[in-house]
Design an enzyme around this catalytic site. Structure first.
Site, short mmCIF file in Angstrom:
data_model
loop_
_atom_site.label_atom_id
_atom_site.label_comp_id
_atom_site.label_asym_id
_atom_site.label_seq_id
_atom_site.Cartn_x
_atom_site.Cartn_y
_atom_site.Cartn_z
N LYS A 183 68.71 -8.73 23.61
CA LYS A 183 67.51 -8.01 23.21
C LYS A 183 67.34 -6.67 23.95
O LYS A 183 67.13 -5.64 23.31
CB LYS A 183 66.31 -8.92 23.49
N ARG B 293 54.42 -11.84 24.41
CA ARG B 293 55.01 -13.13 24.75
C ARG B 293 54.01 -14.25 24.52
O ARG B 293 54.35 -15.41 24.73
CB ARG B 293 55.42 -13.14 26.22
N ARG C 257 78.49 -16.18 34.65
CA ARG C 257 78.71 -15.18 35.71
C ARG C 257 79.06 -15.83 37.05
O ARG C 257 78.39 -16.77 37.48
CB ARG C 257 77.46 -14.32 35.85
N ARG D 144 75.21 -17.63 41.39
CA ARG D 144 73.81 -17.45 41.83
C ARG D 144 72.96 -18.58 41.26
O ARG D 144 73.23 -19.05 40.15
CB ARG D 144 73.26 -16.13 41.30
N ARG E 122 64.87 -22.25 31.85
CA ARG E 122 64.36 -20.93 31.43
C ARG E 122 64.43 -20.79 29.91
O ARG E 122 63.49 -20.30 29.27
CB ARG E 122 65.20 -19.83 32.11
P1 AMP Z 1 61.76 -9.58 31.50
O1 AMP Z 1 62.52 -8.46 32.12
O2 AMP Z 1 61.29 -9.25 30.10
O3 AMP Z 1 62.48 -10.89 31.55
O4 AMP Z 1 60.43 -9.77 32.35
C1 AMP Z 1 60.47 -10.07 33.73
C2 AMP Z 1 59.17 -10.76 34.15
O5 AMP Z 1 58.06 -9.90 33.92
C3 AMP Z 1 58.84 -12.02 33.38
O6 AMP Z 1 59.50 -13.15 33.91
C4 AMP Z 1 57.33 -12.11 33.55
O7 AMP Z 1 56.99 -12.57 34.84
C5 AMP Z 1 56.94 -10.64 33.48
N1 AMP Z 1 56.64 -10.24 32.09
C6 AMP Z 1 57.30 -9.34 31.32
N2 AMP Z 1 56.75 -9.20 30.12
C7 AMP Z 1 55.68 -10.05 30.10
C8 AMP Z 1 54.71 -10.39 29.12
N3 AMP Z 1 54.72 -9.83 27.89
N4 AMP Z 1 53.77 -11.30 29.46
C9 AMP Z 1 53.74 -11.86 30.68
N5 AMP Z 1 54.63 -11.61 31.64
C10 AMP Z 1 55.61 -10.71 31.36
#
Ligand code: AMP
Length: 222
Positions: free
Chosen positions: A13, A88, A127, A160, A171
Site C-alpha cells: 500500500k 482505519r 526478513r 527482529r 498484527r
Molecule cells: P502505519 O505507518 O500506517 O502502519 O502507522 C503507524 C502507526 O501510526 C499505527 O500503528 C498507529 O499507531 C498510528 N496510526 C496511523 N494511522 C492511524 C489511523 N488512521 N488511526 C489510528 N492510528 C493510526
C-alpha cells in the site's frame, strides 16, 4: 480526485500510494508518516501518538481525525489527495466524508489491494538480519546463499521480533478486522475497487491505474 488506498500490511500500500500520488499529481498523505514526523519533532501531538504507536495500538480517533482534517484543509491538498493508512475506523471514515462534503468534494474511489494471507505472511516474515555485519536478506527477494547464514561474514542470521510469524500473524488479524469493516463501508457507498496485489509491483501499479481511469471516467459523467 480524492482516493483511498486500503490493504493489509505487506500488500504494498505505502509504496503504491507514493508512486501513484506522484504520477497523478495528488498529495500523498500517510497518517503513520505524519505521526512519525510529529514524534521525531517532539511535538505534543507526536508525544501523544508515540504512546500508542510504541504499543502497536491505534491512536485515538479524536487525535487522528483532527490531525488529518487539518492536513487536508491546507492549500496543497486542494488539487486532490491519496490517503494511505487513513481511515482505519468507521468514525474516521464518517468524519472524512463530512469534512470533504463541507469543502464541496468527496472520496471518489477506494482501491483495495488484495493479497492472499500466505503470501502476506511470506512477505512479512521473510526478513533476516546479520547481527555481525548488518547485512539484510529477504527469503523472497534476496535470500542468503546458505539458509540462515550471512553471505558476507558467515554469521547466523537473526530475525527482529516484529518480523516473527507469531507477531506478524497477530498484527494481520488486528488489521484484517478494521480493513474489512472499512471495505464494507465503502462497498455500500459503491466506491470500493478491489485490485489484485500479487505479482510484480509494476503489474500492481498497472492494475491500480486501470481502476483509477475508471474512477476518472465515472467522475466525468457525474
Ligand atoms: P502505519 O505507518 O500506517 O502502519 O502507522 C503507524 C502507526 O501510526 C499505527 O500503528 C498507529 O499507531 C498510528 N496510526 C496511523 N494511522 C492511524 C489511523 N488512521 N488511526 C489510528 N492510528 C493510526
Amino acid at each position: 480526485m480524492q482516493l483511498i488506498l486500503l490493504g493489509l500490511p505487506g500488500a504494498g500500500k505505502g509504496t503504491q500510494a507514493a508512486l501513484l500520488a506522484q504520477r497523478l499529481g495528488l498529495l500523498h498523505i500517510s497518517t503513520g508518516d505524519l505521526f512519525r514526523a510529529a514524534a521525531a519533532e517532539g511535538t505534543d501531538l507526536g508525544k501523544r501518538a508515540q504512546e500508542y504507536m510504541s504499543k502497536g495500538e491505534l491512536v485515538p480517533d479524536e487525535v487522528t481525525i483532527n490531525m488529518l482534517l487539518e492536513r487536508i484543509a491546507r492549500p496543497d491538498a486542494a488539487e486532490g489527495i491519496m490517503l494511505d493508512g487513513f481511515p482505519r475506523t468507521i468514525p474516521q471514515a464518517e468524519a472524512l466524508d463530512v469534512a470533504l462534503d463541507g469543502q464541496g468534494r468527496q472520496i471518489d474511489g477506494v482501491l483495495y489491494i488484495q493479497v492472499p494471507e500466505d503470501l502476506l505472511m511470506a512477505r512479512l516474515t521473510g526478513r533476516w538480519n546479520c547481527p555481525s555485519c548488518g547485512a539484510i536478506y529477504h527469503e523472497l527477494t534476496s535470500p542468503p546463499k546458505a539458509s540462515g547464514k550471512c553471505d558476507k561474514c558467515g554469521a547466523d542470521l537473526t530475525q527482529r521480533a516484529d518480523d516473527r510469524p507469531e507477531t506478524v500473524s497477530t498484527r494481520l488479524g488486528q488489521n484484517r478486522a478494521w480493513t474489512e469493516q472499512l471495505a464494507d463501508f465503502y462497498e455500500k457507498q459503491g466506491k470500493l475497487r478491489p485490485v489484485d496485489g500479487t505479482g510484480e509491483p509494476a503489474e500492481v501499479t498497472t492494475r491500480l491505474l486501470e481502476q483509477i481511469d475508471q474512477v476518472s471516467a465515472g467522475m466525468g459523467k457525474a
